[in-house]
Design a protein around this motif. Structure first.
Motif, PDB file in Angstrom:
ATOM      1  N   GLU A  88      39.202  37.330  38.321  1.00 35.90           N
ATOM      2  CA  GLU A  88      38.838  38.552  39.046  1.00 35.90           C
ATOM      3  C   GLU A  88      38.328  38.237  40.446  1.00 35.90           C
ATOM      4  O   GLU A  88      38.627  38.953  41.416  1.00 35.90           O
ATOM      5  N   GLN A  89      37.552  37.172  40.583  1.00 37.08           N
ATOM      6  CA  GLN A  89      37.017  36.797  41.885  1.00 37.08           C
ATOM      7  C   GLN A  89      38.139  36.456  42.864  1.00 37.08           C
ATOM      8  O   GLN A  89      38.087  36.809  44.046  1.00 37.08           O
ATOM      9  N   GLY A  94      36.129  40.013  34.113  1.00 38.51           N
ATOM     10  CA  GLY A  94      34.967  40.851  34.369  1.00 38.51           C
ATOM     11  C   GLY A  94      34.604  40.756  35.843  1.00 38.51           C
ATOM     12  O   GLY A  94      35.249  40.037  36.613  1.00 38.51           O
ATOM     13  N   PRO A  95      33.565  41.452  36.296  1.00 43.85           N
ATOM     14  CA  PRO A  95      33.202  41.445  37.717  1.00 43.85           C
ATOM     15  C   PRO A  95      32.901  40.061  38.267  1.00 43.85           C
ATOM     16  O   PRO A  95      33.037  39.825  39.466  1.00 43.85           O
ATOM     17  N   SER A  96      32.483  39.123  37.407  1.00 37.27           N
ATOM     18  CA  SER A  96      32.258  37.748  37.859  1.00 37.27           C
ATOM     19  C   SER A  96      33.271  36.788  37.258  1.00 37.27           C
ATOM     20  O   SER A  96      33.070  35.573  37.275  1.00 37.27           O
ATOM     21  N   TRP A 145      36.454  50.201  37.831  1.00 42.53           N
ATOM     22  CA  TRP A 145      35.811  50.502  36.553  1.00 42.53           C
ATOM     23  C   TRP A 145      36.671  49.876  35.466  1.00 42.53           C
ATOM     24  O   TRP A 145      37.865  50.152  35.373  1.00 42.53           O
ATOM     25  N   ALA A 146      36.055  49.035  34.644  1.00 41.43           N
ATOM     26  CA  ALA A 146      36.820  48.289  33.648  1.00 41.43           C
ATOM     27  C   ALA A 146      36.218  48.432  32.261  1.00 41.43           C
ATOM     28  O   ALA A 146      35.000  48.363  32.091  1.00 41.43           O
ATOM     29  N   TRP A 147      37.085  48.618  31.277  1.00 44.85           N
ATOM     30  CA  TRP A 147      36.732  48.696  29.864  1.00 44.85           C
ATOM     31  C   TRP A 147      37.384  47.518  29.134  1.00 44.85           C
ATOM     32  O   TRP A 147      38.444  47.032  29.533  1.00 44.85           O
ATOM     33  N   THR A 148      36.795  47.098  28.030  1.00 35.80           N
ATOM     34  CA  THR A 148      37.452  46.173  27.107  1.00 35.80           C
ATOM     35  C   THR A 148      37.869  46.970  25.882  1.00 35.80           C
ATOM     36  O   THR A 148      37.029  47.541  25.186  1.00 35.80           O
TER      37      THR A 148
END
Length: 449
Positions: free
Chosen positions: A377-378, A371-373, A345-348
């Motif tokens: 992160e990948q 972010g998730p993409s 779970w990520a917030w900015t």
């Protein structure tokens, strides 16, 4: 008022008068602390795969550590709520009518269903959709359908939501702890506050959340992610080589002086850690963000050491499972979902005084990178999943892992609070597992006679 958690797991006066008892041995706890050797720099790979290890973590680490819940910017008026987890326990965080932030176990006291299904929103009460028991913002049981069918000794005040007894805030970050006698959050953080403040205290107006909460699932043990953010700059040039090439102005990758930067790695006795390159011209990566900041003003507010070090590039973990990246304002929680799976779970989180166009530039930079993409992160997710995918083989699982880089390099460094090591080091990783072992082998508050 909500009922407190008693050591035997029974809640409220009505439960306390019962003959209901959980037998000894039903919740076995193994001493698995010998599976890590922080001094020698070795880790038994089964700490990432074994169910007994995982169950012991739930009882002795997640049930008594300060765990990140939410950001204060998610709550503006009474009834605002956010649903999260502490370990695998579902939690409602809400603002009550006195504007106090409180947290409750998201489980009805009747049959145990969740009383809140929405991820976040606004509510006057939390009502279980199974039988209709309803709970107020203070956690009290306020409505019971067919209440006349219960015995005379049934009292609503005995059956409120179970409240997290310790909820504290640090520069906008809200943490919870199930231990009613837990060390205060700021004391637990210790010198880590100096490093956290390089991200959270740049702006006297504080921070805000932009873009909501991003969530995704990864195959991998939660510790793989938490320890990397605590200790591992070592992987950057190898794992992120293609991303660094894409982001470089020439398309050929970063210059030698950038790729081979030196820096420091901080850790303390509670397992918290932060690693960062040090250079007098460290800058924020997003051009719009870089151009907006007044670095002279930041040096005046935070000091030269922080601006040249942990304020921009770097990584950190608040033990056990909260991590952050100052360069793009990313904060995240590695929620454990069994030995082999985690939810990220990520917030900015950005400075409140940032104008809209600067916020948007930083938000987009965060999405493109972490972010998730995101392109970084990948790479990280692939590494953790790869480590986990083969970890159950007999020989693979029986072969210890090496955490020996930087042994003997720990020292007190002028200008940087606490214990530091080289940037390329496993020092903070060893501190992470030293704290892990300490908690694992020590009975928790709920195990006391």
């Amino acid at each position: 008022m909500p009922n407190s958690f008693s050591p035997n797991g029974l809640r409220g006066a009505a439960a306390g008068d019962s003959t209901l008892r959980r037998p000894d041995g039903l919740d076995p706890v193994a001493d698995v602390s010998t599976m890590v050797d922080p001094e020698g720099g070795l880790v038994d790979r089964a700490v990432f795969t074994d169910r007994t290890v995982y169950d012991t973590e739930m009882r002795r680490i997640f049930a008594r550590s300060w765990l990140f819940l939410a950001h204060t910017d998610q709550f503006h008026k009474p009834g605002d709520f956010f649903q999260t987890f502490m370990g695998e326990d579902p939690i409602i965080v809400t603002m009550d009518k006195q504007r106090r932030i409180r947290a409750y176990l998201n489980s009805c006291r009747h049959r145990g269903a969740r009383v809140c299904r929405a991820d976040e929103g606004q509510a006057k009460a939390f009502t279980c959709t199974y039988h209709g028991w309803s709970f107020g913002l203070d956690g009290s049981l306020i409505s019971v359908p067919n209440s006349g069918g219960y015995p005379e000794e049934f009292k609503r005040e005995d059956w409120g939501l179970v409240e997290v007894p310790n909820v504290q805030e640090y520069h906008g970050l809200i943490f919870g702890n199930w231990d009613p006698d837990a060390m205060p959050l700021e004391e637990d953080l210790g010198d880590m506050r100096w490093y956290l403040d390089a991200m959270l205290d740049r702006d006297p107006e504080g921070t805000v959340v932009v873009g909501g909460v991003m969530k995704w699932v990864l195959h991998g043990n939660w510790k793989l992610a938490a320890e990397q953010f605590a200790t591992d700059w070592y992987h950057v040039n190898m794992s992120h080589a293609s991303a660094l090439q894409v982001l470089s102005p020439t398309g050929q990758g970063p210059k030698k002086e950038i790729a081979e930067r030196t820096g420091r790695q901080f850790h303390n006795e509670h397992g918290h850690a932060h690693g960062f390159p040090v250079h007098p011209r460290n800058r924020f990566d997003a051009r719009t963000v870089h151009q907006w900041y007044d670095y002279d003003a930041l040096r005046e507010r935070l000091g030269t050491e922080r601006v040249a070090g942990p304020m921009t590039n770097g990584h950190g973990t608040v033990f056990p499972n909260f991590s952050y990246l100052p360069v793009n304002g990313s904060i995240r929680v590695w929620h454990p979902k069994g030995p082999d799976r985690m939810e990220v779970w990520a917030w900015t989180v950005l400075d409140r005084s940032m104008p809209e166009e600067v916020r948007e530039a930083q938000r987009l930079y965060n999405l493109r990178t972490f972010g998730p993409s995101g392109i970084f992160e990948q790479d990280d997710g692939e590494n953790w999943s790869e480590c986990q995918a083969i970890a159950h083989g007999f020989m693979t699982n029986s072969t210890p892992l090496n955490y020996q880089m930087g042994i003997g390099s720990d020292r007190e460094e002028p200008g940087y609070p606490g214990t530091t090591s080289e940037l390329l080091s496993d020092s903070a990783g060893r501190a992470f597992y030293r704290r892990w072992a300490e908690l694992i082998r020590t009975p928790a508050w709920h195990e006391q006679a």
